[in-house]
Enzyme design. Structure first.
Site, PDB file in Angstrom:
ATOM      1  N   GLY A 277       0.475   5.556   5.384  1.00  0.00           N
ATOM      2  CA  GLY A 277       1.824   5.073   5.077  1.00  0.00           C
ATOM      3  C   GLY A 277       1.824   3.590   4.817  1.00  0.00           C
ATOM      4  N   PRO A 278       2.951   3.060   4.345  1.00  0.00           N
ATOM      5  CA  PRO A 278       3.060   1.625   4.034  1.00  0.00           C
ATOM      6  C   PRO A 278       2.933   0.775   5.295  1.00  0.00           C
ATOM      7  CG  PRO A 278       4.927   2.891   3.173  1.00  0.00           C
ATOM      8  CD  PRO A 278       4.191   3.787   4.101  1.00  0.00           C
ATOM      9  N   PRO A 279       2.723  -0.531   5.117  1.00  0.00           N
ATOM     10  CA  PRO A 279       2.626  -1.417   6.289  1.00  0.00           C
ATOM     11  C   PRO A 279       3.940  -1.435   7.068  1.00  0.00           C
ATOM     12  CG  PRO A 279       1.848  -2.518   4.298  1.00  0.00           C
ATOM     13  CD  PRO A 279       2.491  -1.253   3.855  1.00  0.00           C
ATOM     14  N   GLY A 280       3.817  -1.570   8.389  1.00  0.00           N
ATOM     15  CA  GLY A 280       4.996  -1.780   9.216  1.00  0.00           C
ATOM     16  C   GLY A 280       5.741  -0.528   9.637  1.00  0.00           C
TER      17      GLY A 280
ATOM     18  N   GLY B  47       4.689   1.629  11.828  1.00  0.00           N
ATOM     19  CA  GLY B  47       4.399   1.950  13.221  1.00  0.00           C
ATOM     20  C   GLY B  47       3.194   2.843  13.436  1.00  0.00           C
TER      21      GLY B  47
ATOM     22  N   SER C 150       8.707  10.725 -12.828  1.00  0.00           N
ATOM     23  CA  SER C 150       9.966  11.351 -12.409  1.00  0.00           C
ATOM     24  C   SER C 150      11.167  10.862 -13.225  1.00  0.00           C
ATOM     25  CB  SER C 150      10.214  11.083 -10.925  1.00  0.00           C
ATOM     26  OG  SER C 150      10.373   9.705 -10.684  1.00  0.00           O
TER      27      SER C 150
ATOM     28  N   LYS D 268      14.504   8.911  -2.249  1.00  0.00           N
ATOM     29  CA  LYS D 268      15.400   8.816  -3.411  1.00  0.00           C
ATOM     30  C   LYS D 268      16.831   9.209  -3.041  1.00  0.00           C
ATOM     31  CE  LYS D 268      11.742   9.721  -6.811  1.00  0.00           C
ATOM     32  NZ  LYS D 268      11.203  10.642  -7.800  1.00  0.00           N
TER      33      LYS D 268
END
EC number: 3.4.21.53
Length: 773
Positions: free
Chosen positions: A353-356, A358, A676, A719
């Site tokens: 997952g992205p940074p930050g 957890g 998309s 989204k």
């Protein structure tokens, strides 16, 4: 051969046997024995001596003595001061009891006397020579019989007498002596004694070898002891206290205490022996010492007991983290299976997952919930294989790899081991660390993990490995295959609000020394901070903004301006300055040629305005707005689809020859790409060509094919949140994404209408309003 029968007094002997021709002193003390002696002395001095079977019997009977004994003559009798009688007897012949008499005062017996034949056969002579030769060798080996004895024995000419004399000098058990006494045949007796002497010689040979070996061992031990004592004395004189000796004792004790497997213990003791012999000044001494220290400090058997209480684990995970339901569910599943089997190998989870978001703190919470030790190593920037496997001890400054270092830090064999930033490993000429990680993360191999420094295999099968990554694409395929991938897409706006209220704000207030009565941040202020001051999938920037508010509040309170600070939507700017970001908003009115698309970014979802304008020309298609290759292809596909549907849509079939078409996506400095935007581009293009406006509260996402089919997309949750945040009420999504609606928070689902479509015709029905001009 039997010669005569006579009745004579009988004297039982304990542990003693008299052969014919033997002269022997006896001490007699038992009453019946004394009476038998006295009777013999009154008569012809003859007495029959036989041996007791059990020496402990004080008053033996007929069955307690051997039937074969020796007829002897009493030569001398002497009474001693203590009451016993010492007699000198001479053996005459073998004799066997025919009848036994016990008249209460003494024993007597009728015996049959046997005399040896004096005939000398050739075989007798051969046996006698052999016996004397063996006896001479035996005397030289045993050194318990004097050479004079052999000289006297060698002069004996009678074969029977020779056999008895030799037998009397051999260290035989009473039973063996009795067997020889009972052997009346001379040839047989000689053969038996030769066999006994031969056996005795072999025994003496073995004794000699064992004695020499023991002597050598004792000499070596004594020498080592002497040298050690000398070493101690020298070290003491040099002020080195106990020197290595005391240290060796301490290390030996530690090796025995840590519970190493047997083969590891053998290696450690072998190295300790080397360490003892190598001088302290030698460079090798410190290398060996460090190696032994590593073996001692590594956990080999120490483990924490798993707390398999699922309810407690769930409570801990929910307390520390809001959301992340899939990860929590996976951990609880593992605990449940572990509780049932007690033997499940540690799973290898990879949180992507992205940074930050957890990932690291979640791994720490998992360790807490399972009552396991937690250890973390960062793999970011690791490009050397030896960082994972360690260096060989032959290199200067060699040390184990990060895995073994981590296990030492953990102190147990079953920690939760976090491999942080596993996607940031790279490789160069020093090897590929990701290839070394294959063994670490394979449950079928990691019970025999090999580190170049430790050299011995180490068991990692009880470790629960958790890896974290930002980008799955940069992890090599074989390594990715060994891990169970769990995606953490990021937090929704609502989840961020809860995290800020329940965790971040409380932590920052504690860090800045603020009481609950001194600072209050309202929900509307938190939402403003989330929307206008941060743009991220995680909550790091949000925590920094809250820290900024806490710092400014601390200054206000310390300076005495106020005792309590309340942050609301109105005064956020006073503390954090002008807004940094803005987010897409729904149009205020229906527009022609402007469609609202939904995009997924690394920091969550966002809305995307796609504009189409027409101008007289020759059918040129212009695409602007920093579009990637995928979006450009989507635009081409949408354009081709529209050309095939001109008649059905009421569009001039030659529009592409008379008009130039310009498709633009605002914020041209921001690169945009993704599969998309197909239906959004097609809808905007059809709207511009037909003049029909698009509903301002409708958002859409989905890829298009040349036949107008709508393909599924990813990131529907993010989204949908972006659409809800922008004020849209209806979103059009591919029919195949219906299963993903359950991932969207219920509060958002209630306020959004989801339209499931499988063809562009259905999109147009819901998106376009009005009639064709």
């Amino acid at each position: 051969m039997a010669d005569k029968e006579i009745i004579v007094p009988l004297l039982p002997l304990r542990g003693l046997l008299v052969y014919p021709t033997m002269v022997l002193h006896l001490d007699v003390g038992r009453d019946k024995s004394v009476q038998a002696l006295e009777k013999a002395m009154v008569g012809d001095h003859l007495i029959f001596l036989t041996t007791q079977k059990d020496v402990s019997l004080e008053e033996p009977g007929e069955e307690d003595i051997y039937q074969m004994g020796t007829l002897t003559k009493v030569k001398q009798m002497l009474k001693l001061p203590n009451g016993t009688i010492r007699v000198l007897v001479e053996g005459l012949n073998r004799a066997q009891i025919i009848e036994f008499y016990d008249n209460e005062t003494q024993f007597s017996a009728k015996v049959e006397v046997y005399e040896d034949s004096d005939e000398k056969e050739i075989e007798h002579q051969a046996l006698m020579r052999t016996l004397l030769e063996y006896f001479e060798q035996y005397i030289k080996m045993s050194k318990k019989i004097t050479p004079e004895t052999f000289a006297v024995t060698a002069d004996i000419e009678e074969p029977g007498r020779l056999a008895d004399v030799v037998a009397s000098h051999l260290p035989l058990k009473p039973k063996e002596k009795q067997e020889i006494l009972e052997t009346i045949d001379v040839k047989e007796r000689l053969s038996k004694i030769i066999e006994i002497i031969n056996n005795e010689k072999e025994v003496l040979n073995l004794e000699k070898k064992i004695g020499q070996r023991v002597k050598r061992s004792m000499e070596r031990t004594q020498k080592e002891y002497y040298l050690r004592e000398q070493m101690k004395a020298i070290q003491k004189e040099l002020g080195d206290k106990e020197g290595k000796t005391g240290e060796i004792a301490v290390l030996t004790e530690k090796i025995n205490e840590v519970g190493m497997p047997e083969h590891i213990k053998e290696t450690a003791m072998k190295e300790l022996d080397r360490y003892e012999k190598v001088p302290s000044s030698s460079a090798e001494s410190s290398v060996i010492r460090n190696y032994i220290e590593w073996l001692i400090t590594l956990p080999w058997s120490k483990a924490t007991k798993d707390d398999l209480n699922i309810q407690k684990a769930e409570k801990v995970l929910n307390r520390d983290h809001h959301g992340l339901e899939k990860v929590k569910e996976r951990v609880l599943e593992y605990l449940a299976v572990q509780q049932l089997t007690q033997s499940l190998k540690g799973p290898i989870l990879c949180l992507v997952g992205p940074p930050g978001v957890g990932k690291t703190s979640l791994a720490r919470s998992i360790a807490t919930s399972m009552n396991r030790n937690f250890v973390r190593i960062s793999l970011g920037g690791v490009r050397d294989e030896s960082e994972i496997r360690g260096h060989r001890r032959t290199y200067v400054g060699a040390m184990p790899g990060r895995i073994i270092q981590g296990m030492k830090k953990a102190g147990t064999i079953n920690p939760v081991f976090l491999l942080d930033e596993i996607d940031k490993m790279s490789n160069d000429f020093r090897g590929d660390p990701s290839a070394a990680m294959l063994e670490v993360l394979d449950p079928e191999q990691n019970n025999h993990f090999s580190d170049h420094y430790i050299e011995e295999t180490y068991d990692l099968s009880k470790v629960m490995f958790i890896a974290t990554a930002n980008n799955l694409a940069t992890i090599p395929g074989p390594l990715r295959d060994r891990m169970e991938i769990i995606s953490i897409a990021g937090y929704t706006e609502i989840e961020k609000l809860h995290i800020a209220k329940d965790h971040l704000l409380i932590r920052q207030m504690e860090n800045h020394g603020l009481q609950k009565t001194q600072l209050q941040v309202r929900e509307d202020a938190l939402i403003n901070i989330i929307r206008y001051y941060t743009r991220e999938a995680g909550v790091r920037s949000l925590e920094r903004q809250l820290a900024s508010i806490c710092r400014k509040t601390a200054k206000i309170i310390v300076s005495g301006e106020k005792k309590r600070v309340v942050i609301s939507e109105k005064n956020v700017e006073d503390f954090l300055g002008k807004t940094i970001f803005h987010y897409g908003q729904a149009e205020t009115e229906d527009q022609v040629g402007v469609a609202t698309g939904l995009a997924y970014t690394t920091v969550g979802g966002d809305t995307l305005q796609i504009e189409v304008s027409l101008s007289p020309g020759k059918g040129k298609l212009v695409l602007t707005g920093q579009l990637g290759d995928v979006m450009k292809e989507s635009a081409q596909a949408a354009f081709s689809f529209v050309r095939t549907k001109t008649e059905q849509l009421g569009i001039d079939a030659n529009f592409h020859e008379k008009q130039d078409i310009h498709i633009h996506v605002p914020e041209g400095a921001v690169p945009k790409d993704g599969p998309s935007a197909g239906i959004t581009l097609a809808t905007a293009l059809i709207s511009a060509l037909t003049g029909r406006p698009i509903h301002r509260e409708v958002g859409m996402t989905g890829e298009i094919t040349l036949r107008g089919r709508v393909l599924p997309i990813g990131g529907l949750k993010e989204k949908s949140l972006a659409a809800h945040r922008a004020g849209l009420t209806k979103i059009i999504i591919p029919k195949n994404n219906e299963k993903d609606i359950d991932d969207i928070p219920e509060s958002v689902r209630k306020e959004l209408e989801f339209v499931l479509v499988s063809h562009v015709d259905e999109v147009l029905e819901h998106a376009l309003v009005g009639e064709t001009e």
